[in-house]
Design a protein around this motif. Sequence first.
Motif, PDB file in Angstrom:
ATOM      1  N   LEU A   1      43.552  61.659  88.106  1.00 33.26           N
ATOM      2  CA  LEU A   1      42.127  61.156  87.422  1.00 33.26           C
ATOM      3  C   LEU A   1      42.106  62.138  85.870  1.00 33.26           C
TER       4      LEU A   1
ATOM      5  N   GLN B   1      33.183  53.384  84.642  1.00 34.93           N
ATOM      6  CA  GLN B   1      32.559  54.049  83.783  1.00 34.93           C
ATOM      7  C   GLN B   1      34.713  54.060  82.724  1.00 34.93           C
ATOM      8  N   GLN B   2      35.036  52.728  82.470  1.00 40.37           N
ATOM      9  CA  GLN B   2      35.507  52.664  81.222  1.00 40.37           C
ATOM     10  C   GLN B   2      34.267  52.175  80.638  1.00 40.37           C
TER      11      GLN B   2
ATOM     12  N   ARG C   1      42.166  60.839  82.350  1.00 42.08           N
ATOM     13  CA  ARG C   1      40.965  60.748  81.221  1.00 42.08           C
ATOM     14  C   ARG C   1      41.593  61.257  80.222  1.00 42.08           C
TER      15      ARG C   1
ATOM     16  N   TRP D   1      37.116  55.831  88.872  1.00 39.32           N
ATOM     17  CA  TRP D   1      36.869  56.034  87.917  1.00 39.32           C
ATOM     18  C   TRP D   1      36.342  54.399  87.502  1.00 39.32           C
TER      19      TRP D   1
ATOM     20  N   ARG E   1      43.418  59.111  78.352  1.00 40.95           N
ATOM     21  CA  ARG E   1      42.185  58.013  77.853  1.00 40.95           C
ATOM     22  C   ARG E   1      41.612  58.596  76.855  1.00 40.95           C
TER      23      ARG E   1
END
Length: 398
Positions: free
Chosen positions: A364, A397-398, A368, A394, A371
Amino acid sequence: MLSEQSVPVVRATLPAVGAALGDITQRFYAGMFAAHPELLRDVFNRGNQANGEQRQALAGSIAAFATMLVERPDARPDAMLARIAHKHAALGVTSEQYKIVHQHLFAAIVDVLGDAVTPEVAAAWDEVYWLMANALIALEAGLYQDAGRTEGDIWQRMEIAERHEETADAVSFVLRPADGTAAPAFKAGQYVSVRVELPDGARQIRQYSLSAAPGAAQWRITVKRVRGGVGPEGEVSSRLHEHARVGDVLDVSLPFGDLVLPDGDGPLLLASAGIGITPMLSILDHLAAVGSTRPVTVVHADRGPADHAHRAEQRDLVAAHPGATLHVWYEDAADPDTDAAVGQADLDALELPDGLTAFLCGPLPFMRAVRGDLLRRGVPAEAIHYEVFGPDLWLGQQ
């Protein structure tokens, strides 16, 4: 969408329910497993239960779904629901099991919140649950139908045809149907579940990406041995590393997963770290097999060259693709055979074409960071796709 009478109730109680979701999910799983020990033994990942990650993922998905219902009532988190549905189908989840979840989840809500759960509040959150559950049931029914199976009927016997030690902690297995038929079709980037009987009689399930191109008569998975952690983490990967040999037969699911290539010839970014390389290998192998010339930027980060599973294969696949470039970073050591950089992956150093579609897989923190870099450089959020090994912390959280 939520009914008119439930919207203000959910909006008013969402802060309290959200704040208590950690306690609620803990009591939920404890109650459900006490009543149905077979679910912990044979369906749920015992390691993820012990370290709390499954509880976090469930709480996150419930909170995200409820928040969307009150803040964006005309929308539906299709990406989140599809991701969960694929994970459920890969476990053989059935519609009847949602009734079990409902019973124990609402018992936990009442236990934690007590008198605050009035009949009005209970009815509103019951509606939230069944909106989400029925959406997932419908999606999972479609996945089973597309596979030509009844719900839950996902398992097949696969023989280990080859075993290869990729690194000290990663081994690949080439699998073929034990009945001599061809392996079912799949899409590049998808995964399968492997169900392994352990010494205590439990049949634990783990997902592994298919790490070679579709279209072959056989499949390949690559298993990284999980070391340390809380609880019985790594019990399946360790069992496979220590005991699975050529000629052994495993229970393997049909392929599932939504990290698949979109149609078209637009540019791609394939960014991976560690064992997250596996779905990217499948995509690269597929692009090579179909003679694709679309631009592909391949990024990989690892501890060092000795830890980089399928290192030579990745390099060869990139070299065989006329539009591909490879960028590698190692944390601990340089690679004398290539121009790999030392340190963390740095996308700021790369040229990224317009219209990029990005695929991410790895820990992750890595995803992150990547991204965030992509968003800052103007890549739309809807063009960034990811795969998580284990509970999706995740979600929402997008």
